[in-house]
Design a protein around this motif. Structure first.
Motif, PDB file in Angstrom:
ATOM      1  N   LYS A 259     -33.722  74.183  39.290  1.00 52.94           N
ATOM      2  CA  LYS A 259     -33.369  73.130  40.408  1.00 52.94           C
ATOM      3  C   LYS A 259     -33.481  73.801  41.720  1.00 52.94           C
ATOM      4  CE  LYS A 259     -29.318  70.357  42.016  1.00 52.94           C
ATOM      5  NZ  LYS A 259     -28.528  69.846  41.740  1.00 52.94           N
ATOM      6  N   MET A 260     -34.702  73.594  42.510  1.00 48.47           N
ATOM      7  CA  MET A 260     -34.875  74.299  43.606  1.00 48.47           C
ATOM      8  C   MET A 260     -34.415  73.175  44.834  1.00 48.47           C
ATOM      9  SD  MET A 260     -38.908  75.649  42.440  1.00 48.47           S
ATOM     10  CE  MET A 260     -38.961  74.059  41.466  1.00 48.47           C
ATOM     11  N   THR A 261     -33.867  73.682  45.743  1.00 47.35           N
ATOM     12  CA  THR A 261     -33.140  72.926  47.041  1.00 47.35           C
ATOM     13  C   THR A 261     -34.050  73.574  48.172  1.00 47.35           C
ATOM     14  OG1 THR A 261     -31.210  72.477  45.953  1.00 47.35           O
ATOM     15  CG2 THR A 261     -31.627  72.116  48.327  1.00 47.35           C
ATOM     16  N   ILE A 262     -34.942  72.739  48.743  1.00 48.15           N
ATOM     17  CA  ILE A 262     -35.764  73.041  49.836  1.00 48.15           C
ATOM     18  C   ILE A 262     -35.372  72.257  51.290  1.00 48.15           C
ATOM     19  CG2 ILE A 262     -38.294  73.737  50.613  1.00 48.15           C
ATOM     20  CD1 ILE A 262     -38.770  73.392  47.601  1.00 48.15           C
ATOM     21  N   GLY A 263     -34.839  72.853  52.099  1.00 48.32           N
ATOM     22  CA  GLY A 263     -34.383  71.835  53.297  1.00 48.32           C
ATOM     23  C   GLY A 263     -33.227  70.764  52.630  1.00 48.32           C
ATOM     24  N   GLU A 264     -33.476  69.513  52.751  1.00 49.96           N
ATOM     25  CA  GLU A 264     -32.706  68.518  52.170  1.00 49.96           C
ATOM     26  C   GLU A 264     -32.998  67.772  51.010  1.00 49.96           C
ATOM     27  OE1 GLU A 264     -32.346  65.908  55.547  1.00 49.96           O
ATOM     28  OE2 GLU A 264     -31.259  66.996  56.897  1.00 49.96           O
ATOM     29  N   ARG A 265     -34.182  68.440  50.434  1.00 51.60           N
ATOM     30  CA  ARG A 265     -34.753  67.855  48.990  1.00 51.60           C
ATOM     31  C   ARG A 265     -34.511  68.942  47.812  1.00 51.60           C
ATOM     32  NH1 ARG A 265     -38.353  66.392  52.923  1.00 51.60           N
ATOM     33  NH2 ARG A 265     -38.584  64.113  53.290  1.00 51.60           N
ATOM     34  N   THR A 266     -34.463  68.343  46.786  1.00 45.75           N
ATOM     35  CA  THR A 266     -34.362  69.165  45.489  1.00 45.75           C
ATOM     36  C   THR A 266     -35.320  68.757  44.524  1.00 45.75           C
ATOM     37  OG1 THR A 266     -32.571  67.363  44.561  1.00 45.75           O
ATOM     38  CG2 THR A 266     -31.548  69.165  45.769  1.00 45.75           C
ATOM     39  N   ILE A 267     -35.818  69.554  43.952  1.00 44.53           N
ATOM     40  CA  ILE A 267     -36.927  69.748  42.898  1.00 44.53           C
ATOM     41  C   ILE A 267     -36.479  70.149  41.772  1.00 44.53           C
ATOM     42  CG2 ILE A 267     -39.277  70.151  42.254  1.00 44.53           C
ATOM     43  CD1 ILE A 267     -40.089  70.059  45.214  1.00 44.53           C
ATOM     44  N   VAL A 268     -36.288  69.410  40.589  1.00 45.73           N
ATOM     45  CA  VAL A 268     -36.168  69.967  39.212  1.00 45.73           C
ATOM     46  C   VAL A 268     -37.400  70.134  38.479  1.00 45.73           C
ATOM     47  CG1 VAL A 268     -35.016  69.565  36.950  1.00 45.73           C
ATOM     48  CG2 VAL A 268     -33.710  68.952  39.296  1.00 45.73           C
ATOM     49  N   ASN A 269     -37.704  71.248  37.829  1.00 48.09           N
ATOM     50  CA  ASN A 269     -38.611  71.679  37.185  1.00 48.09           C
ATOM     51  C   ASN A 269     -38.168  72.102  35.827  1.00 48.09           C
ATOM     52  OD1 ASN A 269     -41.145  73.506  35.657  1.00 48.09           O
ATOM     53  ND2 ASN A 269     -42.224  72.140  37.123  1.00 48.09           N
ATOM     54  N   LEU A 270     -38.652  71.505  34.749  1.00 47.54           N
ATOM     55  CA  LEU A 270     -37.977  71.864  33.280  1.00 47.54           C
ATOM     56  C   LEU A 270     -38.819  72.699  32.417  1.00 47.54           C
ATOM     57  CD1 LEU A 270     -36.132  68.320  32.251  1.00 47.54           C
ATOM     58  CD2 LEU A 270     -35.264  70.495  33.281  1.00 47.54           C
ATOM     59  N   GLY A 271     -39.825  73.246  33.099  1.00 45.82           N
ATOM     60  CA  GLY A 271     -40.902  74.184  32.272  1.00 45.82           C
ATOM     61  C   GLY A 271     -41.365  73.477  30.806  1.00 45.82           C
TER      62      GLY A 271
END
Length: 293
Positions: free
Chosen positions: A190-202
């Motif tokens: 779960k990556m938070t970059i600025g005000e956005r979050t991205i979830v990558n489940l591999g």
């Protein structure tokens, strides 16, 4: 924020001065076997995030890290291999752990790589790799069988994490081995970059604990229908319902493996329709496609 996709689970994510290379693995099509993320994209990479150590996710991580000196974020199981290659800027995370690196926050999520059975030459060679539940004090090692007869057995105290089986000549010879490299360091991100979050489940099968994450972007595999190493389309839809992201990017499907075309097929059009019925945006990305979030 810009996101570019390069098949399998390879992405480039850019936001201002941050450039993340996600799972820079190898194209496993026999006539290619090159870097999924083109080397022209390596310039300016600031972060290298890795979900696990399989070749289609990890094979170009070390040369990319050496060329760019990017901060590497990965599961604990990959640290030893990276250190052996003199990679120093490593930030390992466990499930539930959090690291803050150069303006990016990464949290570890529980994932589990499903089994990977592969058959070559109509059964002349069969392989099956799988993860196992970790228990302290396990006995592990290697065994070799000639038909029903065990001709080699070496066991020792070890924490068994993975198991591989190789059968040759239609099962006449069988090798059983613990702690192969398969799925090494598996973790969701779960990556938070600025005000956005991205979830990558591999690469993962269904897991508990994915509720209420509500990321801006969910990158989820959908190609587990025939080869059960990940969730399939229907299982991925269940994850989407639980997680309630704003945008879904399906990945790790309809890829090639050695000489086999479309090794992990999925109906992405159906998946997109069903996601959109939930009122959630879904984008199908082909090689090199870019979207703005």
């Amino acid at each position: 924020m810009k996101i570019r996709h390069y098949l399998y689970n390879a992405f480039i994510i850019e936001e201002n001065n941050t450039k993340i290379a996600l799972d820079p693995g190898r194209d496993l099509w026999l006539l290619k076997l090159n870097s999924l993320i083109p080397k022209s994209e390596w310039e300016g990479v600031t972060h290298l995030c890795i979900t696990h150590g399989d070749p289609d996710h990890f094979d170009y991580a070390i040369p990319l890290a050496k060329k760019t000196e990017a901060a590497v974020v990965c599961g604990e199981g990959l640290e030893e291999e990276l250190l052996a290659e003199d990679i120093e800027n490593i930030h390992t995370i466990a499930v539930g752990g959090v690291t803050h690196v150069k303006g990016v926050t990464v949290e570890g999520l529980k994932t589990k790589h499903g089994p990977l059975p592969v058959k070559f030459a109509a059964g002349l060679m069969d392989m099956k790799n799988m993860t196992v539940e970790v228990n302290q004090g396990n006995q592990g090692g290697e065994e070799i069988f000639l038909g029903p007869l065990k001709i080699f057995d070496r066991k020792r105290q070890m924490q068994v994490r993975t198991h591989g089986t190789v059968k040759l000549f239609f099962g006449l010879i069988r090798l059983e081995k613990d702690n192969i490299h398969f799925a090494c360091g598996s973790i969701g991100l779960k990556m938070t970059i600025g005000e956005r979050t991205i979830v990558n489940l591999g690469d993962t099968v269904l897991q508990e604990g994915l509720e209420d994450l509500q990321p801006d972007v969910l990158m989820i595999p959908i190609g587990g229908r025939e080869i059960p190493n990940t969730v399939d389309e229907r299982e991925a839809l269940n994850v989407v319902r639980l997680m309630q992201p704003k945008l879904v990017l399906p990945m790790h499907y309809n890829n090639d493996f050695l000489w086999k075309r479309n090794f992990n097929p999925a109906d992405d059009a159906m998946f997109k329709r069903e996601v959109e019925k939930m009122g959630i945006e879904c984008v199908i990305m082909k090689y090199g496609d870019e979207i703005h979030v």
